[in-house]
Design a protein around this motif. Structure first.
Motif, mmCIF file in Angstrom:
data_model
loop_
_atom_site.group_PDB
_atom_site.id
_atom_site.type_symbol
_atom_site.label_atom_id
_atom_site.label_comp_id
_atom_site.label_asym_id
_atom_site.label_seq_id
_atom_site.Cartn_x
_atom_site.Cartn_y
_atom_site.Cartn_z
ATOM 1 N N LEU A 138 0.826 -1.209 0.000
ATOM 2 C CA LEU A 138 0.000 0.000 0.000
ATOM 3 C C LEU A 138 0.860 1.260 0.000
ATOM 4 N N ASN A 141 2.519 1.980 -3.366
ATOM 5 C CA ASN A 141 1.636 2.285 -4.491
ATOM 6 C C ASN A 141 0.547 3.273 -4.109
ATOM 7 N N ASP A 144 -2.420 4.591 -6.286
ATOM 8 C CA ASP A 144 -2.683 3.618 -7.340
ATOM 9 C C ASP A 144 -3.324 2.369 -6.755
ATOM 10 N N VAL A 145 -4.005 2.533 -5.621
ATOM 11 C CA VAL A 145 -4.606 1.414 -4.909
ATOM 12 C C VAL A 145 -6.063 1.740 -4.610
ATOM 13 N N PRO A 165 -7.016 1.237 -11.151
ATOM 14 C CA PRO A 165 -5.983 1.069 -10.117
ATOM 15 C C PRO A 165 -4.978 -0.002 -10.512
ATOM 16 N N HIS A 167 -3.425 -1.673 -8.193
ATOM 17 C CA HIS A 167 -3.523 -2.685 -7.142
ATOM 18 C C HIS A 167 -4.884 -2.584 -6.467
ATOM 19 N N VAL A 169 -6.853 -3.829 -2.821
ATOM 20 C CA VAL A 169 -6.650 -4.340 -1.461
ATOM 21 C C VAL A 169 -7.966 -4.924 -0.977
#
Length: 443
Positions: A138, A141, A144-145, A165, A167, A169
């Motif tokens: 996290l 990035n 971008d998450v 995104p 990534h 989560v």
């Protein structure tokens, strides 16, 4: 060799004759004692290695040394589903480890330490590198998450490249975002509880029936089983000119909400008017819900009335790095009655063309003591209908009173052409839903 294979039994889950013969030879009394001593020595040495390895992660890892056996469960303190973490470790680090949720223990990794010392040391090195990489994902990035719980809105939007995104989560294993708990003051609902759970929960159906009803009308059964109440509260606004493929949007020149500078709904408009299209928030406003939000700056609580803004691009008073953790509903008064009505083209799947949530308090003789109405599906946020108390409070819900409230609601609601259904017809349906709602509550 042929004699051994002839004794192999493929039709039973019990030990085969071959395996039983080999075990009998290996575990004969004169060998068994030496094997046990060797096993004890390896386990004692390896348990010491694991015990020294755990503190290198500070508070991120912990475990309770087993009293016997060659298996321990490593508890980790970061937000990741154990199956997903195990898959990542297998893919990126070539480490095979069993996820705890295979045994109903998400948040743990199952580690066997009975292998030779050199192999265990190598595995712990790779495991440590992989876990540290996951912990830093996290931070590395930031920007971008995006979080994902049910994903029923996010994934389709990603397919249309409305969100891109790098990534995602997962929030599935965050225990603080789960559960429905009764307190003396009200009901706490974890933001990751599914819509289907709320629609069928006995306490919600009994004390907050409009919320259960609203959740039961969202999309279809399959999506309600994975979509969450937190996701519905934070649902992205929708518009005819926005919720399209990238090719479609590019051909039009994009729009204010994504990649463009023009609003195609309000000509020369400078503010996005994409429609608030969630079902639960209007109901939650009539229930006086409180939202518990957590982020890098800590935790905070806000009334849902103060949560939404009129900006269709981002209509929530919540930073992208913050998460809605839970909702709190105060117990309603015994005189309270609730209603929810949804207008849509089909009776399943479709987003609302108009929602109306109503809450009223009635005395024993039917006199209105208080009344709230919230309409949504027209602008960027759920709108409270004002001045209805003047016509309703102190009166019974007769036809003339209901008509007066319906007319007041009609005067205040002005749908836009942000949904591909005639706006004048949608506006005319406001008074229809008001009459249906109050007629229902008057009986």
């Amino acid at each position: 060799k042929e004699s051994c294979w002839a004794r192999k039994d493929y039709t039973t889950i019990a030990p085969s004759a071959l395996g039983d013969s080999i075990a009998a030879a290996i575990l004969r009394p004169e060998v068994r004692a030496a094997l046990l001593n060797r096993t004890r020595r390896i386990l004692v040495q390896n348990l010491a290695l694991v015990s020294e390895w755990i503190p290198t992660f500070g508070s991120d890892f912990s475990f309770r040394p087993p009293d016997a056996g060659a298996i321990c469960y490593l508890k980790y303190a970061f937000d990741s589903n154990s199956t997903e973490l195990a898959e990542q470790l297998k893919r990126d680090e070539s480490v095979l480890i069993v996820p705890g949720d295979h045994f109903g223990m998400d948040g743990y990794l199952r580690l066997g330490f009975g292998l030779p010392e050199a192999e265990l040391c190598s595995a712990l090195v790779h495991l440590g590198e992989g876990v540290r990489r996951a912990l830093g994902l996290l931070a590395e990035n930031e920007g971008d998450v995006m979080p994902i719980a049910g994903g029923t809105d996010l994934v389709p939007n990603m397919k249309h490249r409305l969100f891109t995104p790098g990534h995602l989560v997962s929030l599935r294993s965050v225990s603080q975002m789960r559960g429905i708990e009764e307190t003396e003051a009200g009901l706490r609902i974890g933001a990751c509880e599914t819509l289907d759970t709320l629609a069928q929960h006995p306490i919600i159906m009994d004390r907050f029936p409009s919320l259960a009803h609203a959740c039961s009308l969202i999309s279809g059964p399959q999506l309600r089983r994975v979509g969450t109440i937190g996701g519905n509260v934070c649902l992205d606004t929708r518009c005819t000119y926005y919720n399209q493929t990238e090719f479609w949007r590019q051909a039009l020149g994009y729009c204010l909400k994504k990649d463009g500078t023009l609003c195609h709904v309000v000509k020369a408009g400078t503010r996005c008017v994409a429609a608030h299209s969630a079902d639960a928030p209007g109901v939650l406003m009539t229930l006086g819900a409180l939202l518990h939000i957590a982020g890098p700056m800590g935790k905070r609580e806000t009334a849902i009335d103060e949560f939404f803004t009129s900006d269709g691009i981002w209509n929530r008073r919540m930073e992208p790095a913050e998460l809605l953790v839970s909702l709190f509903l105060p117990w309603p008064d015994t005189t309270a009655r609730f209603s929810f009505h949804k207008l849509r083209s089909r009776n399943a799947i479709d987003f609302p063309l108009l929602n109306l949530a109503t809450a009223t308090n009635l005395s024993e003789d039917g006199t209105v003591l208080a009344m709230q109405m919230v309409a949504s599906g027209m602008g960027a946020y759920p709108r409270r209908i004002g001045k209805i108390e003047d016509a309703a409070i102190g009166n019974r819900l007769t036809d003339s009173v209901i008509d007066a409230v319906a007319q007041q609601a009609y005067r205040q609601c002005h749908p836009l052409e942000n949904i591909i259904v005639d706006k004048d017809w949608r506006r005319s349906m406001v008074s229809v839903l008001v009459r249906r709602s109050l007629g229902e509550l008057s009986h």
